[in-house]
Design a protein around this motif. Structure first.
Motif, short mmCIF file in Angstrom:
data_model
loop_
_atom_site.label_atom_id
_atom_site.label_comp_id
_atom_site.label_asym_id
_atom_site.label_seq_id
_atom_site.Cartn_x
_atom_site.Cartn_y
_atom_site.Cartn_z
N GLY A 74 7.51 5.23 -4.37
CA GLY A 74 6.77 5.56 -5.78
C GLY A 74 5.88 4.76 -6.41
N VAL A 75 6.21 3.90 -6.22
CA VAL A 75 4.92 2.43 -6.94
C VAL A 75 3.71 2.24 -5.96
CG1 VAL A 75 4.87 0.29 -7.91
CG2 VAL A 75 6.38 1.25 -8.63
N LEU A 76 4.73 2.45 -4.55
CA LEU A 76 3.43 1.82 -3.16
C LEU A 76 2.62 2.85 -3.40
CD1 LEU A 76 5.29 -0.77 -0.82
CD2 LEU A 76 3.59 -0.71 -3.03
N THR A 77 2.59 4.53 -3.73
CA THR A 77 1.49 5.31 -3.27
C THR A 77 0.41 5.06 -4.11
OG1 THR A 77 3.16 6.87 -5.42
CG2 THR A 77 3.54 7.17 -2.46
N LEU A 78 0.27 4.04 -5.35
CA LEU A 78 -0.77 3.23 -5.26
C LEU A 78 -2.04 2.78 -4.29
CD1 LEU A 78 0.25 3.41 -9.04
CD2 LEU A 78 -0.73 5.26 -8.20
N THR A 79 -0.84 2.22 -3.61
CA THR A 79 -2.00 1.62 -2.46
C THR A 79 -1.97 2.18 -1.34
OG1 THR A 79 0.15 0.29 -1.44
CG2 THR A 79 -0.44 -0.63 -3.64
N GLY B 99 1.51 2.72 0.15
CA GLY B 99 2.82 3.84 0.02
C GLY B 99 2.61 4.91 0.71
#
Length: 394
Positions: A58-63, A66
């Motif tokens: 969920g956090v790395l979906t911004l990268t 993700g």
């Protein structure tokens, strides 16, 4: 008073005999106990996996990394679900079908393939299963382990009750949806039918153009070239050749009109099913009564399928039925367009009879339609087709 039969006592058949003694801890009970004890390590691993995937993914979906990481994690969740289904089959006797695999990527981009994996409902349901299992795994492990030393007389009943809860959870979260799986299989099959039908239609159009109108136009060009050469030397012969070329032009135009009608007739676009089906019926070799009761016109695609269905059925009536009369009825029933073609011929028509019926059934099935044939030997033949009604977009 008659003494009880000794044979009855010996074989346990008398009314006052108790049932034979059976061990409370049979192999099924031990399998259930093993499954409940394994719940704790399996639940701990699954919970850690699910929480890690949901948090990190969920956090790395911004990268950039993700989405690929989340897709790989859901593929891994699928494998965990497969292992859980295997454990339930081996220890609980739960027969759960494997879900359908992800659809293969055909010409899709990398992002589309990733998005298909991220939307995978099987992977998400497995993550949900793993996330909620930790409290249950702790409870079953502690309960069964304690009961082995304290409550062992009632442990078989306790294990059966707890195992039934496990069975319900596996069926609810790890089993495929029967309706969804059936629908996926149908759509995959229908997609193949649509592709094959479109390819066959293109080959037919190409063959008709090559063998018909194109050949006539080539002959026409050659005839006009010869007529041009003889125009000054032999005007009469040139005039005859021009007249012959004129006839070839008429035949080529007729073939092009027939070909265009086979692709999509202009009368269907301009005036709708009633006029188009009446035109088809007029070319049938037997008298055909056409009745179209539609307050509105359906979507163009549905209208075209209905037209070509009736057209092919009337061709079968002309070629194979030996009928004296036929009828075509078209009407709307709620959200369905219904077509019924009937003739008083010899009957015996079948879906596998080689008269194109199977192809019609496949085409209608590809758009959620139905196709039914009732044709006893000796007749009459009644063919009923249903299509989904979609409103026409102006």
């Amino acid at each position: 008073m008659t003494a009880p039969s000794s044979a009855g006592h010996r074989h346990g058949t008398g009314p006052d005999r108790l049932p034979p003694i059976r061990p409370a801890y049979n192999r099924h009970t031990w399998k259930e106990i093993a499954h409940l004890l394994l719940n704790l390590p399996v639940a701990v691993f699954g919970f850690c996996y699910a929480i890690t995937v949901l948090t990190v993914g969920g956090v790395l979906t911004l990268t950039v990394v993700g989405l690929p990481l989340l897709a790989l994690s859901l593929l891994g969740a699928r494998q965990l679900g497969k292992l859980e289904r295997a454990r339930a089959r081996a220890l609980l006797g739960v027969r759960v079908e494997e879900p359908s695999p992800l659809p293969p990527a055909r010409g899709e981009g990398a992002f589309q393939r990733l998005w298909t994996a991220v939307k995978d409902p099987v992977g998400w349901r497995t993550l949900l299963y793993d996330a909620i299992r930790l409290p249950w795994g702790i409870f079953t492990f502690c309960t069964v382990l304690t009961s082995l030393f304290v409550l062992w007389p009632v442990l078989p009943y306790l294990a059966r009750g707890l195992a039934n809860v496990d069975r319900a959870m596996v069926r609810a979260l790890l089993s495929p949806s029967d309706e969804l799986e059936r629908r996926i299989a149908e759509l995959e099959s229908d997609r193949g039918v649509v592709v094959d039908t479109a390819a066959a239609d293109l080959r037919r159009i190409e063959r008709d153009l090559h063998d018909g109108a194109q050949a006539r136009l080539v002959n026409l060009a050659m005839g006009l070239g010869l007529a041009k050469e003889k125009l000054l030397e032999d005007p009469d012969t040139a005039a005859a050749m021009v007249a012959e070329a004129h006839g070839e032009v008429k035949l080529a135009l007729q073939e092009l009109r027939d070909l265009a009608r086979g692709i999509h007739p202009a009368v269907l676009t301009d005036r709708g099913l009633d006029a188009a089906l009446s035109s088809v019926a007029s070319r049938c070799t037997v008298p055909v009564k056409v009745t179209v009761e539609l307050a509105d016109r359906p979507a163009a695609a549905i209208e075209g399928i209905a037209y070509f269905t009736v057209s092919e059925l009337l061709q079968n009536v002309s070629k194979h039925s030996g009928a004296r009369s036929a009828s075509v009825d078209v009407w709307r029933a709620q959200d369905r367009l219904l077509i019924q073609v009937q003739d008083d011929g010899r009957g015996g028509a079948r879906l596998d009879g080689g008269s194109g019926m199977r192809g019609l059934a496949d085409r209608l099935g590809a758009v959620d339609g139905l196709f039914a044939v009732a044709s006893p030997v000796g007749g009459p033949t009644v063919v009923t087709a249903e299509l989904p009604w979609r409103d026409r977009e102006e």
